[in-house]
Design a protein around this motif. Structure first.
Motif, short mmCIF file in Angstrom:
data_model
loop_
_atom_site.label_atom_id
_atom_site.label_comp_id
_atom_site.label_asym_id
_atom_site.label_seq_id
_atom_site.Cartn_x
_atom_site.Cartn_y
_atom_site.Cartn_z
N VAL A 132 -2.78 3.58 -5.86
CA VAL A 132 -4.00 3.43 -5.06
C VAL A 132 -4.88 4.67 -5.19
O VAL A 132 -6.10 4.57 -5.41
CB VAL A 132 -3.64 3.18 -3.57
CG1 VAL A 132 -4.90 3.21 -2.70
CG2 VAL A 132 -2.94 1.84 -3.41
N LYS A 133 -4.26 5.83 -5.09
CA LYS A 133 -5.03 7.07 -5.17
C LYS A 133 -5.53 7.33 -6.60
O LYS A 133 -6.62 7.84 -6.80
CB LYS A 133 -4.18 8.25 -4.67
CG LYS A 133 -3.93 8.21 -3.17
CD LYS A 133 -3.24 9.47 -2.69
CE LYS A 133 -3.05 9.42 -1.17
NZ LYS A 133 -4.33 9.39 -0.46
N LYS A 174 -8.59 -4.70 2.82
CA LYS A 174 -7.56 -5.73 2.76
C LYS A 174 -6.69 -5.70 4.02
O LYS A 174 -6.37 -6.75 4.61
CB LYS A 174 -6.70 -5.53 1.52
CG LYS A 174 -5.71 -6.66 1.27
CD LYS A 174 -5.05 -6.56 -0.09
CE LYS A 174 -4.02 -5.46 -0.13
NZ LYS A 174 -3.23 -5.46 -1.38
N ASN A 203 0.83 -1.21 0.00
CA ASN A 203 0.00 0.00 0.00
C ASN A 203 0.86 1.25 0.00
O ASN A 203 0.59 2.20 -0.74
CB ASN A 203 -0.93 -0.01 1.21
CG ASN A 203 -1.94 1.11 1.17
OD1 ASN A 203 -1.68 2.20 1.68
ND2 ASN A 203 -3.07 0.87 0.56
N TYR A 239 -6.42 5.17 -8.76
CA TYR A 239 -7.56 4.31 -9.06
C TYR A 239 -8.65 4.37 -7.99
O TYR A 239 -9.60 3.59 -8.01
CB TYR A 239 -7.09 2.87 -9.24
CG TYR A 239 -6.43 2.62 -10.57
CD1 TYR A 239 -7.16 2.18 -11.67
CD2 TYR A 239 -5.06 2.85 -10.74
CE1 TYR A 239 -6.54 1.95 -12.90
CE2 TYR A 239 -4.44 2.64 -11.95
CZ TYR A 239 -5.19 2.18 -13.03
OH TYR A 239 -4.58 1.98 -14.25
N VAL A 240 -8.48 5.29 -7.03
CA VAL A 240 -9.45 5.50 -5.94
C VAL A 240 -9.77 4.15 -5.27
O VAL A 240 -10.93 3.74 -5.15
CB VAL A 240 -10.75 6.16 -6.45
CG1 VAL A 240 -11.53 6.73 -5.27
CG2 VAL A 240 -10.46 7.25 -7.47
N ARG A 241 -8.70 3.45 -4.85
CA ARG A 241 -8.85 2.12 -4.25
C ARG A 241 -8.56 2.14 -2.75
O ARG A 241 -8.23 1.10 -2.16
CB ARG A 241 -7.91 1.13 -4.94
CG ARG A 241 -8.20 0.93 -6.41
CD ARG A 241 -9.45 0.11 -6.64
NE ARG A 241 -9.20 -1.30 -6.42
CZ ARG A 241 -10.13 -2.24 -6.47
NH1 ARG A 241 -11.38 -1.89 -6.69
NH2 ARG A 241 -9.84 -3.51 -6.27
N GLU A 242 -8.69 3.30 -2.13
CA GLU A 242 -8.40 3.41 -0.69
C GLU A 242 -9.29 2.47 0.13
O GLU A 242 -8.83 1.81 1.06
CB GLU A 242 -8.57 4.84 -0.20
CG GLU A 242 -7.51 5.82 -0.69
CD GLU A 242 -7.92 6.50 -1.99
OE1 GLU A 242 -7.32 7.53 -2.33
OE2 GLU A 242 -8.85 5.99 -2.66
N ASP A 243 -10.59 2.44 -0.22
CA ASP A 243 -11.52 1.59 0.53
C ASP A 243 -11.14 0.12 0.41
O ASP A 243 -11.18 -0.63 1.39
CB ASP A 243 -12.96 1.81 0.04
CG ASP A 243 -13.50 3.17 0.42
OD1 ASP A 243 -12.94 3.78 1.36
OD2 ASP A 243 -14.47 3.62 -0.21
N PHE A 244 -10.76 -0.28 -0.80
CA PHE A 244 -10.36 -1.68 -1.01
C PHE A 244 -9.13 -2.02 -0.20
O PHE A 244 -9.07 -3.08 0.44
CB PHE A 244 -10.09 -1.91 -2.50
CG PHE A 244 -9.52 -3.26 -2.80
CD1 PHE A 244 -10.33 -4.38 -2.87
CD2 PHE A 244 -8.14 -3.43 -3.02
CE1 PHE A 244 -9.80 -5.63 -3.15
CE2 PHE A 244 -7.61 -4.68 -3.28
CZ PHE A 244 -8.44 -5.79 -3.35
N GLU A 245 -8.13 -1.12 -0.20
CA GLU A 245 -6.90 -1.36 0.54
C GLU A 245 -7.16 -1.36 2.05
O GLU A 245 -6.54 -2.13 2.79
CB GLU A 245 -5.85 -0.29 0.19
CG GLU A 245 -5.26 -0.43 -1.20
CD GLU A 245 -4.48 -1.72 -1.37
OE1 GLU A 245 -3.79 -2.13 -0.41
OE2 GLU A 245 -4.55 -2.32 -2.44
#
Length: 581
Positions: free
Chosen positions: A206-207, A218, A199, A209-215
């Motif tokens: 991560v930012k 996890k 991360n 692809y706006v995947r903060e919630d997914f990370e």
């Protein structure tokens, strides 16, 4: 495992020996104090004078002071020994990792190695502290207190013989059930560290692809797995406290009940009040020793897995080692691949390279083209012996690379890897990885060759500009040019660029190639590239497909004879034409 870890004690042997010696002195004195106190009580019962009481008091104070000093010195030396031991273990792990080949690194994940250097070493440090201090104190206290209890009253000491086995059996069952859980928990720790590492390293992606919630989810899952494992282990270990309380209260009850009866029945001949008081003290000392011992066993059971994981790294033998009589001079930059096959794992179904026969003359410029997974990087990694061939031989300067001293070989083979890495520090400090003795003039000249000097001088601090960890404050193209300059400073006989100009524009790429041709004509240059323009002027171009050499020739020859090369060329030119339109 123990033999492996004990080697890390080294200069802290003296402290490791002195700590138990002072502990032994503390234990002997603490066990002797109740015996002296019992003598004082008997004298008071017999109507002794004040001088006798004062003498006993002075003796008890002296014993208490000596016991205090022994305890303080024991703690002092134990702290020095345990902290020093942990320092040496970290040093030994780090040095072991530095000696690993790429295949060894593939065996241990990065997150797993980080866990070993941090959490596992801390656990082992605490265990070592307990071993040389508490683990010595508790058994000694147990033995001395039992001996003194037998001296005071052989009959009443039988109560200890009843309680101690019950406690020992209970503790053994607790540890046997808890240890396997700790074994699985540390693997979950690796997953947790891996989640954090990925991360942080990929924060921009991560930012983007706006995947903060997914990370977050996890990480939460990995964290929950660790918490679940420790909770399960703690539910078993928590039984230790009620078991200790039961044994403590049972022993006190037995001493009080049977001791009182023995005093009354024998009219104080078999056991008097003074002895009875001493027995209560010895009973408390014995049970406290057992309680501390149980805590040590719990800590050791947890650290046992940590110790095993550390020992696995320390005992790991590098897959690549120096021969008995290594060659320490590389004659020239010629390279020969003689019937080379290679796979990353013995169990791999398909080889990464197979049947490679290739000769590169010293000073030649060679391009390598091929699709993803064709074996381009695998091929060049064999030259500097980052991996060893599975079959055949790779020869540099007419000598099998396995016959060279590893340091000698790698000093003559500069590799700019596909993934460029800069370290925190100034630009000068990063460049001096190539040559620690490089002068400012040397660095400036080399940076001009790598087309890096121009952008370096735009920085306010120039060559003294600080590079952040991972080189995040320079662009991808700038990072690539700095890495090329660093490699050139080694003055190698072979220079390998593994897709190392992908982030620079075609003009800069052409200038870098022109500088190579003019400034380092005797250096063998191998260029792995995705763009035909980066390799079309090479002396020869190698086309790889599925781990095999599909074609070798000049640009014109390959355009005529290699369908793969021609397809790549046409697709890139078509794209360029479309961009122009």
């Amino acid at each position: 495992m123990i033999k492996t870890l004990v080697k890390s004690v080294r200069e802290y042997k003296t402290s490791s020996i002195l700590a138990p010696l002072f502990i032994a002195g503390e234990v002997v004195i603490e066990c002797f104090i109740p015996f002296v106190t019992a003598g004082l009580v008997r004298n008071i019962q017999g109507g002794c004078s004040l001088n006798v009481i004062i003498n006993y008091g002075l003796v008890l104070v002296a014993l208490a002071v000596v016991s205090l000093l022994c305890g303080a010195f024991a703690g002092h030396f134990a702290a020095i020994a345990s902290c020093g031991f942990a320092k040496n273990v970290r040093h030994d792990i780090y040095c072991a990792i530095q000696q690993f080949s790429f295949s060894n690194m593939d065996k241990f994940s990065t997150a797993g190695l980080v866990t070993r250097l941090t959490t596992d070493v801390t656990n082992v440090q605490m265990a070592y502290m307990m071993i040389i201090r508490t683990a010595i104190r508790c058994p000694m206290m147990l033995v001395f207190a039992l001996v003194m209890a037998v001296v005071v009253s052989p009959t009443m000491s039988l109560a200890f013989a009843v309680i101690i086995p019950i406690l020992a059996i209970g503790l053994t069952l607790i540890i046997l059930n808890a240890h396997p859980i700790f074994k699985t928990v540390f693997k979950k720790y690796d997953n947790l560290n891996n989640s954090v590492q990925e991360n942080v390293a990929g924060m921009r992606v991560v930012k983007a692809y706006v995947r903060e919630d997914f990370e977050r989810e996890k990480f939460a899952k990995a964290s929950d797995d660790v918490a679940e494992g420790f909770t399960k282990a703690e539910k078993i270990l928590v039984l230790n406290n009620p078991l200790m309380q039961f044994c403590f209260n049972a022993l006190m009850l037995m001493v009080c009940f049977f001791g009182s009866q023995l005093i009354i029945r024998t009219n104080g001949e078999a056991l008097d009040i003074a002895g009875y008081t001493a027995l209560l003290t010895y009973g408390a000392q014995i049970l406290m020793s057992l309680m501390m011992l149980s805590m040590i066993i719990v800590m050791l059971s947890m650290s046992m897995e940590s110790a095993s994981r550390i020992a696995a790294v320390l005992k790991e033998q590098s897959a690549i080692t120096n021969p008995e009589c290594p060659i320490t001079e590389v004659r020239d930059g010629s390279i020969l691949f003689d019937k080379v096959s290679f796979s990353y794992s013995e169990s791999a179904e398909k080889k990464s390279l197979e049947g490679i026969n290739l000769f590169i003359a010293s000073g030649e410029t060679v391009g390598i083209i091929g699709g993803t997974g064709s074996g381009k990087t695998s091929l060049v990694q064999l030259i500097s012996r980052l991996y060893d061939v599975s079959e055949g031989a790779v020869k540099v300067g007419g000598v099998d690379v396995r016959d060279y001293d590893i340091e000698t070989l790698r000093n003559q083979v500069s590799v700019v890897l596909q993934k460029n890495v800069l370290f925190s520090g100034t630009i000068k400090e990063n460049l001096r990885w190539g040559d620690p003795d490089a002068t400012d003039e040397d660095m400036e000249r080399i940076c001009k060759l790598a087309q890096a000097d121009e952008f370096i001088k735009t920085f306010p601090d120039g060559y003294d500009t600080h590079i952040t960890q991972g080189g995040t404050n320079v662009s991808g193209g700038q990072k690539q040019r700095l890495c090329i300059a660093r490699a050139l400073l080694k003055k190698p006989k072979i220079l390998i660029l593994d897709d190392s100009t992908s982030a620079v524009d075609t003009r800069t790429d052409a200038l870098i190639r022109k500088a190579f041709a003019e400034e380092i004509p005797d250096t063998t240059k191998i260029i792995i590239a995705q763009r035909i323009s980066s390799v079309e002027h090479a002396d020869k171009i190698i086309v790889l497909d599925g781990g095999r050499i599909e074609s070798v020739g000049s640009h014109a020859e390959l355009m005529e004879n290699s369908p793969i090369y021609r397809e790549i060329y046409e697709s890139q030119n078509k794209g360029a034409q479309n961009d122009g339109e």
